[in-house]
Design a protein around this motif. Structure first.
Motif, PDB file in Angstrom:
ATOM      1  N   LEU A 758       0.837  -1.188   0.000  1.00 18.18           N
ATOM      2  CA  LEU A 758       0.000   0.000   0.000  1.00 18.18           C
ATOM      3  C   LEU A 758       0.876   1.243   0.000  1.00 18.18           C
ATOM      4  O   LEU A 758       1.849   1.326   0.760  1.00 18.18           O
ATOM      5  CB  LEU A 758      -0.912   0.013   1.230  1.00 18.18           C
ATOM      6  N   THR A 759       0.524   2.207  -0.860  1.00 18.26           N
ATOM      7  CA  THR A 759       1.270   3.453  -0.926  1.00 18.26           C
ATOM      8  C   THR A 759       0.394   4.606  -0.467  1.00 18.26           C
ATOM      9  O   THR A 759      -0.833   4.569  -0.624  1.00 18.26           O
ATOM     10  CB  THR A 759       1.773   3.733  -2.360  1.00 18.26           C
ATOM     11  N   LEU A 760       1.001   5.641   0.115  1.00 17.45           N
ATOM     12  CA  LEU A 760       0.275   6.756   0.712  1.00 17.45           C
ATOM     13  C   LEU A 760       0.631   8.044  -0.006  1.00 17.45           C
ATOM     14  O   LEU A 760       1.818   8.315  -0.298  1.00 17.45           O
ATOM     15  CB  LEU A 760       0.631   6.869   2.196  1.00 17.45           C
ATOM     16  N   VAL A 767      -4.821   6.159  -0.009  1.00 20.77           N
ATOM     17  CA  VAL A 767      -4.070   4.904   0.023  1.00 20.77           C
ATOM     18  C   VAL A 767      -4.405   4.123  -1.242  1.00 20.77           C
ATOM     19  O   VAL A 767      -5.577   3.986  -1.612  1.00 20.77           O
ATOM     20  CB  VAL A 767      -4.431   4.063   1.263  1.00 20.77           C
ATOM     21  N   THR A 768      -3.359   3.610  -1.912  1.00 24.52           N
ATOM     22  CA  THR A 768      -3.542   2.891  -3.167  1.00 24.52           C
ATOM     23  C   THR A 768      -2.785   1.573  -3.115  1.00 24.52           C
ATOM     24  O   THR A 768      -1.673   1.500  -2.570  1.00 24.52           O
ATOM     25  CB  THR A 768      -3.026   3.727  -4.356  1.00 24.52           C
ATOM     26  N   TYR A 769      -3.387   0.553  -3.708  1.00 27.87           N
ATOM     27  CA  TYR A 769      -2.719  -0.759  -3.767  1.00 27.87           C
ATOM     28  C   TYR A 769      -1.649  -0.778  -4.848  1.00 27.87           C
ATOM     29  O   TYR A 769      -1.847  -0.280  -5.961  1.00 27.87           O
ATOM     30  CB  TYR A 769      -3.750  -1.859  -4.032  1.00 27.87           C
ATOM     31  N   MET A 770      -0.497  -1.346  -4.523  1.00 27.25           N
ATOM     32  CA  MET A 770       0.598  -1.510  -5.475  1.00 27.25           C
ATOM     33  C   MET A 770       0.946  -2.990  -5.549  1.00 27.25           C
ATOM     34  O   MET A 770       0.952  -3.707  -4.544  1.00 27.25           O
ATOM     35  CB  MET A 770       1.829  -0.722  -5.019  1.00 27.25           C
ATOM     36  N   GLU A 771       1.307  -3.470  -6.769  1.00 24.38           N
ATOM     37  CA  GLU A 771       1.634  -4.890  -6.920  1.00 24.38           C
ATOM     38  C   GLU A 771       2.961  -5.235  -6.271  1.00 24.38           C
ATOM     39  O   GLU A 771       3.137  -6.307  -5.693  1.00 24.38           O
ATOM     40  CB  GLU A 771       1.667  -5.259  -8.409  1.00 24.38           C
ATOM     41  N   GLU A 772       3.931  -4.330  -6.381  1.00 22.67           N
ATOM     42  CA  GLU A 772       5.243  -4.640  -5.826  1.00 22.67           C
ATOM     43  C   GLU A 772       5.318  -4.250  -4.353  1.00 22.67           C
ATOM     44  O   GLU A 772       4.601  -3.364  -3.892  1.00 22.67           O
ATOM     45  CB  GLU A 772       6.346  -3.894  -6.603  1.00 22.67           C
ATOM     46  N   ASP A 773       6.190  -4.943  -3.622  1.00 23.30           N
ATOM     47  CA  ASP A 773       6.427  -4.605  -2.227  1.00 23.30           C
ATOM     48  C   ASP A 773       7.211  -3.299  -2.145  1.00 23.30           C
ATOM     49  O   ASP A 773       8.157  -3.076  -2.902  1.00 23.30           O
ATOM     50  CB  ASP A 773       7.225  -5.707  -1.528  1.00 23.30           C
ATOM     51  N   ALA A 904      -9.129  -1.656   4.569  1.00 24.29           N
ATOM     52  CA  ALA A 904      -8.591  -2.964   4.205  1.00 24.29           C
ATOM     53  C   ALA A 904      -8.900  -3.221   2.736  1.00 24.29           C
ATOM     54  O   ALA A 904     -10.008  -2.951   2.276  1.00 24.29           O
ATOM     55  CB  ALA A 904      -9.194  -4.064   5.085  1.00 24.29           C
ATOM     56  N   PHE A 905      -7.923  -3.735   2.013  1.00 23.80           N
ATOM     57  CA  PHE A 905      -8.101  -4.068   0.603  1.00 23.80           C
ATOM     58  C   PHE A 905      -8.381  -5.561   0.521  1.00 23.80           C
ATOM     59  O   PHE A 905      -7.583  -6.380   0.991  1.00 23.80           O
ATOM     60  CB  PHE A 905      -6.861  -3.674  -0.186  1.00 23.80           C
ATOM     61  N   GLN A 906      -9.514  -5.891  -0.120  1.00 21.38           N
ATOM     62  CA  GLN A 906     -10.008  -7.264  -0.026  1.00 21.38           C
ATOM     63  C   GLN A 906      -9.062  -8.273  -0.678  1.00 21.38           C
ATOM     64  O   GLN A 906      -8.814  -9.335  -0.149  1.00 21.38           O
ATOM     65  CB  GLN A 906     -11.391  -7.359  -0.667  1.00 21.38           C
ATOM     66  N   ASN A 907      -8.574  -7.985  -1.843  1.00 21.97           N
ATOM     67  CA  ASN A 907      -7.664  -8.880  -2.556  1.00 21.97           C
ATOM     68  C   ASN A 907      -6.583  -8.040  -3.229  1.00 21.97           C
ATOM     69  O   ASN A 907      -6.618  -6.809  -3.213  1.00 21.97           O
ATOM     70  CB  ASN A 907      -8.427  -9.698  -3.612  1.00 21.97           C
ATOM     71  N   SER A 912      -7.482  -0.697  -6.834  1.00 15.45           N
ATOM     72  CA  SER A 912      -8.147  -0.319  -5.586  1.00 15.45           C
ATOM     73  C   SER A 912      -7.444   0.849  -4.918  1.00 15.45           C
ATOM     74  O   SER A 912      -6.212   0.894  -4.834  1.00 15.45           O
ATOM     75  CB  SER A 912      -8.177  -1.506  -4.617  1.00 15.45           C
ATOM     76  N   SER A 913      -8.260   1.791  -4.428  1.00 16.23           N
ATOM     77  CA  SER A 913      -7.722   2.910  -3.661  1.00 16.23           C
ATOM     78  C   SER A 913      -8.824   3.461  -2.775  1.00 16.23           C
ATOM     79  O   SER A 913     -10.013   3.197  -2.988  1.00 16.23           O
ATOM     80  CB  SER A 913      -7.173   4.012  -4.586  1.00 16.23           C
ATOM     81  N   VAL A 914      -8.417   4.250  -1.784  1.00 18.48           N
ATOM     82  CA  VAL A 914      -9.376   4.882  -0.887  1.00 18.48           C
ATOM     83  C   VAL A 914      -8.835   6.247  -0.499  1.00 18.48           C
ATOM     84  O   VAL A 914      -7.630   6.399  -0.265  1.00 18.48           O
ATOM     85  CB  VAL A 914      -9.631   4.008   0.364  1.00 18.48           C
ATOM     86  N   SER A 915      -9.727   7.257  -0.452  1.00 18.73           N
ATOM     87  CA  SER A 915      -9.317   8.618  -0.126  1.00 18.73           C
ATOM     88  C   SER A 915     -10.209   9.190   0.958  1.00 18.73           C
ATOM     89  O   SER A 915     -11.442   9.058   0.890  1.00 18.73           O
ATOM     90  CB  SER A 915      -9.409   9.517  -1.364  1.00 18.73           C
ATOM     91  N   LEU A 916      -9.593   9.828   1.954  1.00 20.37           N
ATOM     92  CA  LEU A 916     -10.337  10.561   2.968  1.00 20.37           C
ATOM     93  C   LEU A 916     -10.817  11.872   2.353  1.00 20.37           C
ATOM     94  O   LEU A 916     -10.025  12.619   1.769  1.00 20.37           O
ATOM     95  CB  LEU A 916      -9.455  10.835   4.174  1.00 20.37           C
ATOM     96  N   CYS A 917     -12.110  12.146   2.469  1.00 22.12           N
ATOM     97  CA  CYS A 917     -12.699  13.312   1.809  1.00 22.12           C
ATOM     98  C   CYS A 917     -12.570  14.554   2.690  1.00 22.12           C
ATOM     99  O   CYS A 917     -12.672  14.483   3.916  1.00 22.12           O
ATOM    100  CB  CYS A 917     -14.169  13.064   1.503  1.00 22.12           C
ATOM    101  N   SER A 918     -12.356  15.700   2.054  1.00 23.62           N
ATOM    102  CA  SER A 918     -12.363  16.978   2.763  1.00 23.62           C
ATOM    103  C   SER A 918     -13.792  17.492   2.800  1.00 23.62           C
ATOM    104  O   SER A 918     -14.472  17.553   1.773  1.00 23.62           O
ATOM    105  CB  SER A 918     -11.460  17.983   2.040  1.00 23.62           C
ATOM    106  N   LEU A 919     -14.248  17.870   3.992  1.00 26.84           N
ATOM    107  CA  LEU A 919     -15.637  18.297   4.167  1.00 26.84           C
ATOM    108  C   LEU A 919     -15.689  19.710   4.741  1.00 26.84           C
ATOM    109  O   LEU A 919     -14.827  20.091   5.520  1.00 26.84           O
ATOM    110  CB  LEU A 919     -16.373  17.328   5.101  1.00 26.84           C
TER     111      LEU A 919
END
Length: 919
Positions: A758-760, A767-773, A904-907, A912-919
């Motif tokens: 996971l990269t930040l 947070v975004t999923y990356m294939e490489e470690d 958590a990233f399922q697989n 896949s990525s997730v972002s905290l929204c500014s409100l």
């Protein structure tokens, strides 16, 4: 009165002492654990399936236990206690977990020797003691206890005429101790469990029984028990006694160190039970949704046994019916329960098929016999029956044994120590239903009214007239209302429900239509409405509304609804009956009560107090409370307007009432009410005019400004003011946003928790999923699985939104570590975390403690919102659909530590990525 002697400072040995002192003693302990595990590891819900027992640990659902008791409900009917408890969920309570049942409360120095746990029938007292014993036997909890000895009063009753020493009594029930020659139990930490005090037939004569301190001296079992409970005999032991509330007075209060009360299932636990009971998510969701649509069914599901009855019936009915045709009333549910058990009998004992007619002569005779027994014993107040009781009711013992074998769920047969048969209905409501069935059948077949002594000698063979039938049901209503504690409330609901022709068709071989059904129903409904208008107590009024519900009549509630649609009600129009109807109608579990405007109903204090349960249940409430305080001296001492969009205009209106000398309010909670400087200054001014009552003021999560806070803080130093507690924390401009968005918080992802795939982003919000470690340094907080937590500790009220792409779980969790680092469990798979994800084929799934619940929804929004009320014990998940919050699920619990937002990233899914929204 006898005095209580607590446990002395005796040299109790640690568990390790067993092996060092005597191999025989350690072997005894292990054998006892093994035997108790074998005895208690299985639980039987209904007919035990040969070769397929139900493991207690698989279906056990946590039960809501509180310290202390609800007080005034102890003498009420057990169902009314459940209803009362369900209306008290907002009151502060001290929850007790099973493992801490003997643990002293914070601030208490004295050890707890004797615990009494109260609870109504079927609420889970026995299962709770079984779970406690099983956890000890499996070395999962209470490892400091050397011996656990579980007794039931049913077993002890048969020893009434025998004499034993305490050592002999233990040896008699737990032969392992006799075989290994253990007699000095004062050397060990021992727990005695006495389950079912309400079933005790021993005198328990604390006042006159001899004092006994010698564990080797023979005496009656009654003397042993009273001295054990007094603390005279084996004072180092700990005791746990369970009982129904009405029987608790048999033990002097000074002999009890802690009283706890089992409330059964709270709302989330009801749903958890159904999820465990049904592995099919869609079926579990259908059943849960249906139960919520009926207030009567939903309330009764606080009782675990009723949860099981409901699940049993609905599972059977769903095989042949559409969800919209499921039973909606208690009477329907219990009639179907009889049908299900008749099917079981035909298949299991008669070798028939499921499609065979379930009513035959043997089944009918059995039901009639049980109904007669149920009514006769209910009149005597007996819930446990012995052979002599059955003989008094002219029931053949052999036939009763057949009944108990066939209708295991309805009528249980248990065996005491000497194989004496003990009978009981599995729950009081089953007995009341069958008693009502017996009374109903007797009346329509012979014209005899068993509820009236004057009519029990009359009999006629002709059809019962309309007037006689009307008089019969009216007398039943009167009889129930005469009961000071509501003991006939549920009986009355069943009796009236059995008069409905649509219910009679399911018992067509038992019930004969009385004729003139519509006329009788109309007269009965009119009579009940008349009684409601007689200014009854709220509890009695609500029970009569339940009765109208059993009669499939909702006309009074419809009158209320029509009035509200057309115009606001004036004070004179809102009768006591209307007020009760409002509470009953508006608190229906299927209603998502959003806005409750009291101005539509009345402004009198009496009406306000009657409607306060509705005020508490609403998400937003609009008031004109000034006249409540101004018009007459007020008895209102506490007012909680948690999360209402009161704003400054509403604060000015409320302040006008607070200025009145008639207002004697002592506690005012205005947390999260969109109050700004103007409203705060108005409140401060009002308190200056009337400073001698208010002691606690909560203005947290508002924007009161510095000047407003200064004026209120000045009141803390003013000797004329009684105010001694002022909360103005968590303020700010963001608190002026509507609804729960006022609790928005800014979050950042903790770099040290990211797994290596996971990269930040630079702003620490995506947070975004990356294939490489990725070459992250080792850290104790770093997850190996595809997960991450935020840095922010969540302890108050918090709201945040996230944008998800791909397969991402949005989660909330405790931050749990051991000496090797973070405990790497997938979010939602343990009891320390909660999680939401979008399903592949549509809809959503929420997970907690390894249990997932599917929620059907057509919205495809990728934005998820989370609201946490940490002190309030609620966690809610939403989806954000074009700016609108759509509620998915709320968890209710007690949070014991700070929480953290997580993902958590399922697989291993590259997009896949997730972002905290500014409100």
């Amino acid at each position: 009165m006898v005095g209580h002697i607590g446990p002395p400072n005796l040299p109790i040995r640690p568990p390790e002492y067993l092996s060092s002192r005597s191999k025989g003693t350690a072997d005894c302990r292990n054998k006892l654990k093994s035997n108790l595990k074998e005895k208690f590891q299985c639980v039987f819900e209904g007919v035990a399936k040969a070769g397929n027992p139900t493991l207690l640990n698989q279906i056990y659902t946590e039960i809501y236990i509180t310290e202390g008791e609800s007080g005034e409900v102890n003498n009420e009917h057990e169902v009314r206690q459940i209803e009362t408890a369900s209306r008290k969920q907002n009151q502060p309570e001290t929850m007790i977990t099973l493992v801490d049942i003997f643990k002293p409360s914070p601030g208490r120095e004295e050890p707890i020797r004797t615990v009494m746990t109260k609870g109504v029938a079927g609420i889970g007292k026995t299962v709770l003691t079984q779970k406690f014993t099983l956890d000890w036997a499996e070395n999962k909890a209470n490892k400091d206890i050397h011996f656990t000895f579980p007794f039931t009063f049913r077993e002890l009753n048969v020893l009434k005429e025998q004499k034993y020493s305490l050592v002999e009594l233990i040896h008699h029930f737990f032969t392992e101790t006799k075989e290994d020659g253990i007699c000095r139990f004062e050397d060990f930490k021992v727990v005695f469990i006495f389950d079912g005090l309400d079933e005790c037939r021993l005198p328990l004569d604390f006042r006159n029984n001899e004092i006994l301190t010698d564990v080797a001296k023979c005496t009656s079992v009654d003397v042993l028990l009273t001295n054990l409970m007094r603390g005279k005999l084996l004072p180092s032991a700990q005791l746990w006694i369970t009982t129904r509330p009405a029987a608790s007075s048999q033990i002097p209060p000074e002999c009890v160190d802690r009283v706890t009360e089992i409330r059964g299932f709270n709302d989330p636990q009801k749903e958890e039970y159904i999820r465990k009971r049904f592995k099919d998510e869609e079926q579990a969701s259908t059943i849960t949704s249906h139960i919520k649509k009926s207030r009567s069914l939903y309330i009764m599901c606080h009782i675990p046994v009723f949860c099981w009855i409901t699940a049993t019936v609905l599972e059977d009915v769903l095989k042949t019916r559409e969800p919209g045709e499921l039973p909606k009333t208690l009477t329907e549910m219990y009639i179907h329960f009889l049908v299900v058990q008749s099917k079981v009998k035909n298949i299991k004992y008669d070798g028939g098929a499921e499609t065979d007619p379930h009513w035959n002569k043997n089944n009918i005779d059995m039901i009639l016999s049980l109904g007669k027994l149920a009514f006769e014993q209910l009149q005597k107040g007996n819930l446990i029956f012995y052979e002599s009781d059955l003989e008094e009711s002219e029931i053949d013992i052999k036939a009763a044994s057949v009944c108990s074998g066939v209708f295991t769920q309805i009528f249980k047969e248990e065996r005491g120590l000497y194989q004496e048969k003990v009978f009981c209905f599995i729950h009081l409501s089953i007995q009341e239903f069958l008693a009502a069935l017996h009374v109903h059948l007797t009346f329509i077949t012979s014209g005899v009214n068993l509820l009236s002594e004057e009519e029990q000698t009359q009999s006629w063979l002709s059809q019962v007239s309309v007037d006689k039938s009307t008089s019969f049901y009216q007398s039943a209503v009167d009889k129930a209302l005469e009961s000071p504690n509501g003991h006939l409330d549920l009986f009355l609901r069943f009796l009236l429900g059995l008069s409905v022709e649509t219910n009679q068709k399911h018992l067509k071989f038992l019930l004969t239509k009385t004729g003139h059904g519509s006329q009788i129903k109309k007269k009965t409904v009119q009579y009940i409405k008349m009684k409601i208008s007689d200014n009854l107590s709220l509890e009695k009024s609500i029970n009569l509304f339940h009765c109208l519900n059993e009669l499939n009549d909702s006309s009074l509630a419809e009158v209320i609804q029509e009035c509200l649609r057309s115009r606001p009600l004036n004070t004179d129009e809102l009768s006591h009956a209307h007020c009760s109807a409002l509470v009953f109608m508006l608190l229906s579990p299927e209603k998502d009560l959003d806005v409750f405007d009291l101005q539509k109903y009345s402004v009198s204090e009496q009406t306000f107090l009657r409607l306060l349960p509705v005020v508490k249940a609403s998400n937003k409430a609009l008031y004109d409370l000034s006249t409540v305080f101004i018009s007459q001296p007020s008895t209102l001492r506490e007012l909680d307007l948690s999360n209402n969009n009161l704003q400054d205009s509403g604060m000015k209106t409320l302040s006008a009432g607070l200025r009145s000398p008639n207002c004697t309010l002592e506690t005012l909670r205005l947390s999260g009410c969109l109050v700004k400087e103007e409203g705060c200054l108005s409140l401060a001014s009002a308190l200056s005019y009337n400073p001698s009552h208010l002691r606690m003021l909560d203005l947290s999560y508002n924007q009161p400004s510095e000047s407003g806070v200064e004026q209120l803080c000045a009141g803390l130093d003013d000797p004329c003011w009684k105010l001694d507690s002022l909360k103005v924390d968590y303020g700010g401009l963001q608190r002026l946003k509507p609804d729960i968005k006022k609790y928005v918080c800014e979050l950042e992802v903790d770099t040290n928790t990211l797994s290596r795939n996971l990269t930040l982003s630079a702003d620490k919000r995506t947070v975004t999923y990356m294939e490489e470690d990725l070459p992250y340094p080792d850290h104790l907080n770093r997850f190996k699985s595809l997960q991450a937590l935020c840095t922010n500790t969540l302890t108050g009220r918090c709201y945040w939104e996230v944008e998800c792409t791909g397969k991402v779980n949005v989660s909330v969790a405790y931050r749990r570590k051991n000496n090797r680092g973070v405990i790497d469990l997938e979010f939602g798979d343990c009891d320390q975390s909660w999680s939401l994800r979008r399903c592949r084929h549509g809809g959503y799934k929420v997970c907690h403690n390894g249990v997932g619940t599917y929620i059907s929804h057509s919205c495809s929004s990728e934005r998820v919102a989370v609201y946490l009320d940490h002190p309030g014990g609620t966690l809610s998940f939403y989806i954000v659909d074009d700016g609108t919050l759509v509620h998915l699920r709320t968890f209710k619990t007690t949070f014991t530590e700070p929480l953290y937002a997580g993902f958590a990233f399922q697989n291993r899914y590259y997009s896949s990525s997730v972002s905290l929204c500014s409100l």
